[in-house]
Design an enzyme around this catalytic site. Structure first.
Site, PDB file in Angstrom:
ATOM      1  N   LYS A  22      72.228 -18.642  12.024  1.00 17.75           N
ATOM      2  CA  LYS A  22      72.707 -17.444  11.334  1.00 17.75           C
ATOM      3  C   LYS A  22      71.539 -16.697  10.692  1.00 17.75           C
ATOM      4  CE  LYS A  22      74.380 -17.652   6.994  1.00 17.75           C
ATOM      5  NZ  LYS A  22      73.770 -16.657   6.103  1.00 17.75           N
ATOM      6  N   ASN A  23      70.666 -17.436  10.010  1.00 18.00           N
ATOM      7  CA  ASN A  23      69.595 -16.786   9.249  1.00 18.00           C
ATOM      8  C   ASN A  23      68.495 -16.205  10.128  1.00 18.00           C
ATOM      9  OD1 ASN A  23      70.986 -17.378   6.970  1.00 18.00           O
ATOM     10  ND2 ASN A  23      69.516 -18.849   6.144  1.00 18.00           N
ATOM     11  N   ARG A 102      74.515  -9.986   1.421  1.00 18.62           N
ATOM     12  CA  ARG A 102      73.225  -9.616   0.876  1.00 18.62           C
ATOM     13  C   ARG A 102      72.196  -9.251   1.959  1.00 18.62           C
ATOM     14  NH1 ARG A 102      69.679 -10.270  -3.467  1.00 18.62           N
ATOM     15  NH2 ARG A 102      67.660 -10.923  -2.706  1.00 18.62           N
ATOM     16  N   CYS A 126      75.891 -12.015  -7.007  1.00 16.54           N
ATOM     17  CA  CYS A 126      76.145 -12.999  -5.967  1.00 16.54           C
ATOM     18  C   CYS A 126      76.475 -14.309  -6.639  1.00 16.54           C
ATOM     19  CB  CYS A 126      74.907 -13.150  -5.104  1.00 16.54           C
ATOM     20  SG  CYS A 126      74.984 -14.529  -3.993  1.00 16.54           S
ATOM     21  N   ARG A 131      69.646 -13.073  -7.853  1.00 13.15           N
ATOM     22  CA  ARG A 131      69.027 -12.673  -6.591  1.00 13.15           C
ATOM     23  C   ARG A 131      68.562 -11.212  -6.576  1.00 13.15           C
ATOM     24  NH1 ARG A 131      72.536 -15.401  -1.799  1.00 13.15           N
ATOM     25  NH2 ARG A 131      70.568 -15.623  -0.748  1.00 13.15           N
ATOM     26  N   LYS A 171      56.116 -14.834  -5.403  1.00 10.82           N
ATOM     27  CA  LYS A 171      57.149 -15.847  -5.209  1.00 10.82           C
ATOM     28  C   LYS A 171      57.486 -15.828  -3.712  1.00 10.82           C
ATOM     29  CE  LYS A 171      61.498 -16.944  -7.430  1.00 10.82           C
ATOM     30  NZ  LYS A 171      62.421 -16.556  -8.483  1.00 10.82           N
ATOM     31  N   VAL A 172      57.807 -16.981  -3.161  1.00  9.53           N
ATOM     32  CA  VAL A 172      58.145 -16.994  -1.735  1.00  9.53           C
ATOM     33  C   VAL A 172      59.562 -16.470  -1.557  1.00  9.53           C
ATOM     34  CG1 VAL A 172      58.455 -18.427   0.312  1.00  9.53           C
ATOM     35  CG2 VAL A 172      56.645 -18.978  -1.326  1.00  9.53           C
ATOM     36  N   SER A 173      59.711 -15.415  -0.781  1.00  2.00           N
ATOM     37  CA  SER A 173      61.039 -14.867  -0.503  1.00  2.00           C
ATOM     38  C   SER A 173      61.195 -14.648   1.001  1.00  2.00           C
ATOM     39  CB  SER A 173      61.234 -13.543  -1.238  1.00  2.00           C
ATOM     40  OG  SER A 173      62.295 -12.809  -0.652  1.00  2.00           O
ATOM     41  N   VAL A 174      62.237 -15.249   1.544  1.00  2.00           N
ATOM     42  CA  VAL A 174      62.510 -15.095   2.971  1.00  2.00           C
ATOM     43  C   VAL A 174      62.833 -13.625   3.267  1.00  2.00           C
ATOM     44  CG1 VAL A 174      64.118 -15.738   4.821  1.00  2.00           C
ATOM     45  CG2 VAL A 174      63.346 -17.463   3.180  1.00  2.00           C
ATOM     46  N   ASP A 316      69.455 -24.604   1.143  1.00  2.00           N
ATOM     47  CA  ASP A 316      70.686 -24.473   1.928  1.00  2.00           C
ATOM     48  C   ASP A 316      71.264 -25.816   2.368  1.00  2.00           C
ATOM     49  OD1 ASP A 316      70.668 -21.755   1.655  1.00  2.00           O
ATOM     50  OD2 ASP A 316      69.982 -21.305   3.680  1.00  2.00           O
ATOM     51  N   ILE A 338      65.171 -23.104  -6.240  1.00  2.00           N
ATOM     52  CA  ILE A 338      65.143 -21.779  -5.597  1.00  2.00           C
ATOM     53  C   ILE A 338      66.136 -20.821  -6.259  1.00  2.00           C
ATOM     54  CG2 ILE A 338      65.324 -20.502  -3.416  1.00  2.00           C
ATOM     55  CD1 ILE A 338      63.108 -22.588  -3.296  1.00  2.00           C
ATOM     56  N   ARG A 408      81.726 -17.884   7.444  1.00  2.00           N
ATOM     57  CA  ARG A 408      80.557 -17.009   7.393  1.00  2.00           C
ATOM     58  C   ARG A 408      79.361 -17.657   8.086  1.00  2.00           C
ATOM     59  NH1 ARG A 408      78.523 -16.117   1.958  1.00  2.00           N
ATOM     60  NH2 ARG A 408      76.906 -15.289   3.279  1.00  2.00           N
TER      61      ARG A 408
HETATM   62  C1  UD1 Z   1      67.440 -16.510   2.499  1.00  2.00           C
HETATM   63  C2  UD1 Z   1      68.563 -17.148   3.266  1.00  2.00           C
HETATM   64  C3  UD1 Z   1      69.371 -18.093   2.382  1.00  2.00           C
HETATM   65  C4  UD1 Z   1      68.434 -19.104   1.708  1.00  2.00           C
HETATM   66  C5  UD1 Z   1      67.270 -18.409   1.016  1.00  2.00           C
HETATM   67  C6  UD1 Z   1      66.230 -19.381   0.492  1.00  2.00           C
HETATM   68  C7  UD1 Z   1      69.184 -15.584   5.006  1.00  2.00           C
HETATM   69  C8  UD1 Z   1      70.190 -14.637   5.538  1.00  2.00           C
HETATM   70  N1  UD1 Z   1      69.432 -16.125   3.803  1.00  2.00           N
HETATM   71  O1  UD1 Z   1      68.045 -15.741   1.457  1.00  2.00           O
HETATM   72  O2  UD1 Z   1      70.324 -18.760   3.191  1.00  2.00           O
HETATM   73  O3  UD1 Z   1      69.160 -19.842   0.763  1.00  2.00           O
HETATM   74  O4  UD1 Z   1      66.604 -17.528   1.936  1.00  2.00           O
HETATM   75  O5  UD1 Z   1      65.755 -20.193   1.505  1.00  2.00           O
HETATM   76  O6  UD1 Z   1      68.189 -15.858   5.633  1.00  2.00           O
HETATM   77  N2  UD1 Z   1      63.772 -13.265  -5.201  1.00  2.00           N
HETATM   78  C9  UD1 Z   1      63.245 -12.434  -6.169  1.00  2.00           C
HETATM   79  N3  UD1 Z   1      63.019 -11.129  -5.826  1.00  2.00           N
HETATM   80  C10 UD1 Z   1      63.280 -10.624  -4.579  1.00  2.00           C
HETATM   81  C11 UD1 Z   1      63.813 -11.503  -3.610  1.00  2.00           C
HETATM   82  C12 UD1 Z   1      64.042 -12.824  -3.950  1.00  2.00           C
HETATM   83  O7  UD1 Z   1      62.988 -12.846  -7.290  1.00  2.00           O
HETATM   84  O8  UD1 Z   1      63.050  -9.432  -4.350  1.00  2.00           O
HETATM   85  C13 UD1 Z   1      64.029 -14.692  -5.546  1.00  2.00           C
HETATM   86  C14 UD1 Z   1      65.494 -15.099  -5.387  1.00  2.00           C
HETATM   87  O9  UD1 Z   1      66.259 -14.764  -6.519  1.00  2.00           O
HETATM   88  C15 UD1 Z   1      65.345 -16.593  -5.198  1.00  2.00           C
HETATM   89  C16 UD1 Z   1      64.033 -16.729  -4.409  1.00  2.00           C
HETATM   90  O10 UD1 Z   1      63.333 -15.501  -4.612  1.00  2.00           O
HETATM   91  O11 UD1 Z   1      65.195 -17.233  -6.437  1.00  2.00           O
HETATM   92  C17 UD1 Z   1      64.208 -16.962  -2.930  1.00  2.00           C
HETATM   93  O12 UD1 Z   1      65.088 -16.004  -2.395  1.00  2.00           O
HETATM   94  P1  UD1 Z   1      64.953 -15.446  -0.920  1.00  2.00           P
HETATM   95  O13 UD1 Z   1      64.049 -16.339  -0.135  1.00  2.00           O
HETATM   96  O14 UD1 Z   1      64.614 -14.012  -0.968  1.00  2.00           O
HETATM   97  O15 UD1 Z   1      66.439 -15.589  -0.392  1.00  2.00           O
HETATM   98  P2  UD1 Z   1      67.176 -14.673   0.655  1.00  2.00           P
HETATM   99  O16 UD1 Z   1      66.167 -14.076   1.576  1.00  2.00           O
HETATM  100  O17 UD1 Z   1      68.127 -13.786  -0.037  1.00  2.00           O
END
Ligand code: UD1
Length: 430
Positions: A22-23, A102, A126, A131, A171-174, A316, A338, A408
């Protein structure tokens, strides 16, 4: 609303086909916005989130053809989808659609890159924490976009196009990594993305972009280097196997002391999950077809773990691990680093007899000898499947309501489990 009834106690044995992730499927579908040519995706899981994103993309003018069922290699299932964004009809992603999922916010980057403008609703609250999207917006600004927040929408403009930049995430953000990648491939000049997410789904998207003509170096590392190109072409790409689904079914098999082949699973994408399974006392063997999961009478050993970005233990899979550890011989400590507030499953697991105590971001799980079936409620995607894991081992009947959360992210969950001997039935709601 549908419910799922599970009568626990059956040992799982057999084969489960792992679906496309899915991701990965969601950002790959969004990639289609970057080219007027056709992007063909195979092994796309049949999930509610995929259907919702389809509606969002159609609203932007993407023409989507779904070419029937494809048996696929490795026994994987899924649809073949052809996505053609010949022209972008609308650069607005409305609140009604974005608020439901999201990841739909991620259209911001590609729309900006292709059209020089985008108006995307802020995703809103959420269930698993606040988030924010600050990192997404920072990346777009670095690439030269002007950003304003108006009436709950992010209004981004770059009339002269985006330009390469040095983007360093604190910060690491996917999601923010996807956004930076999708926007920079069409920017003028070079972009460096530092502290990029290394999740396999990011690598899968990068590989698809490369097939489309993008120039990206450093795949699967924390530093991505992108040299912008003026246009991208169509391509064909197979969605990578779902590592979270893999980990989830591995825990279902482990919980029931079963013997299950996870066909099509990609061990190289599982990071710490395999090592954790083995430490707990669950056999994990890599085979030509995927992963064989086996627990034959061994006790479940308790564990101490923190969730971490890839390749660490994934958030996850945190809820699922907690369900498994609820029957370990001893006390486990599971720390969620996370997302804040990703413990909604705890109260429901307690209803099944689990002994779990929360201390801030840490759950202390005291293993019990027996769980007992009860009515419980699914609260979010991964939390709901933790209830399934507990229910599979619980004595008696568990009725899980609000299973739309499961739909979902898990393709034909009850069919996959029933084929391995679980007593699981979906009860259609009115
Ligand atoms: C993606 C995944 C989700 C998974 C998450 C972490 C998809 C569709 N979803 O979600 O299943 O649980 O990665 O592996 O792929 N953050 C900030 N600022 C930002 C963005 C994120 O502070 O602009 C923080 C978030 O609040 C969280 C952390 O960064 O604490 C990681 O979030 P992120 O990796 O961005 O999650 P998603 O991409 O939303």
């Amino acid at each position: 609303m549908d419910r799922i009834r599970i009568r626990g106690g059956n040992r799982l044995a057999g084969t489960i086909n792992i679906s496309g992730a899915k991701n990965a499927a969601l950002p790959l579908m969004i990639v289609s916005l970057l080219t007027p040519e056709t992007l063909t995706l195979t092994n796309v899981p049949r999930l509610a989130d995929v259907r919702l994103l389809q509606r969002i993309l159609q609203n932007h003018g993407v023409d989507i053809m779904i070419a029937g069922k494809r048996p696929g290699q490795n026994g994987q299932q899924g649809d073949t989808k052809q996505l053609s964004a010949k022209t972008i009809a609308d650069t607005t992603a409305p609140y009604e659609l974005v608020s439901k999922m999201r990841a739909s916010f991620w259209v911001l980057g590609p729309l900006l890159a292709r059209c020089g403008e985008a108006k995307v609703s802020l995703p809103g609250g959420c269930a698993i924490g606040t988030r924010p999207v600050d990192l997404h917006l920072m990346a777009m600004e670095k690439l030269g976009a002007s950003i304003a927040i108006e009436g709950g929408y992010v209004v981004a403009t770059a009339p002269k196009g985006l330009r390469g930049a040095h983007i360093k995430f604190d910060k690491v953000s996917v999601g923010a990594t996807h956004a930076a990648l999708m926007a920079s491939v069409l920017a003028r000049g070079d972009t460096i993305i530092e502290n990029a997410a290394r999740e396999p789904e990011v690598g899968d998207v990068a590989q698809c972009l490369i097939k489309m003509g993008a120039r990206i170096e450093g795949l699967h590392s924390a530093t991505l280097k992108v040299s912008g190109v003026s246009s991208l072409s169509g391509a064909e790409h197979e969605v990578i196997a779902d590592r979270i689904e893999t980990g989830t079914y591995a825990m279902c098999a482990g919980m029931t002391g079963g013997d299950v082949l996870l066909k099509g699973a990609r061990p190289d994408t599982l990071g710490e999950v395999i090592a954790v399974m083995r430490r707990i006392g669950i056999g994990v063997d890599e085979t030509n077809e995927g992963l064989r999961i086996l627990r034959n009478g061994q006790a479940l050993e308790p564990i101490r773990i923190d969730t971490e970005p890839y390749p660490g233990f994934p958030t996850d899979c945190q809820a699922q691990l907690m369900a498994l550890m609820s029957m370990a011989r001893g006390t486990s400590t599971i720390r969620e680093t996370i997302f804040e507030n990703r413990f909604m499953h705890v109260q429901e697991l307690v209803r099944l007899g689990a002994d779990i105590h929360l201390h801030g971001d840490t759950a202390e799980v005291h293993g019990v000898a027996k769980l007992t079936g009860a009515p419980v409620m699914a609260t979010d995607l991964r939390a709901s499947v933790s209830l399934v894991i507990a229910a599979l081992a619980a004595e008696g009947e568990t009725m899980i309501s609000r299973v739309y959360h499961l739909d979902r992210g898990f393709e034909t969950l009850e069919e996959k489990l029933a084929a391995c001997g679980a007593d699981v039935t979906r009860i259609a709601g009115n």
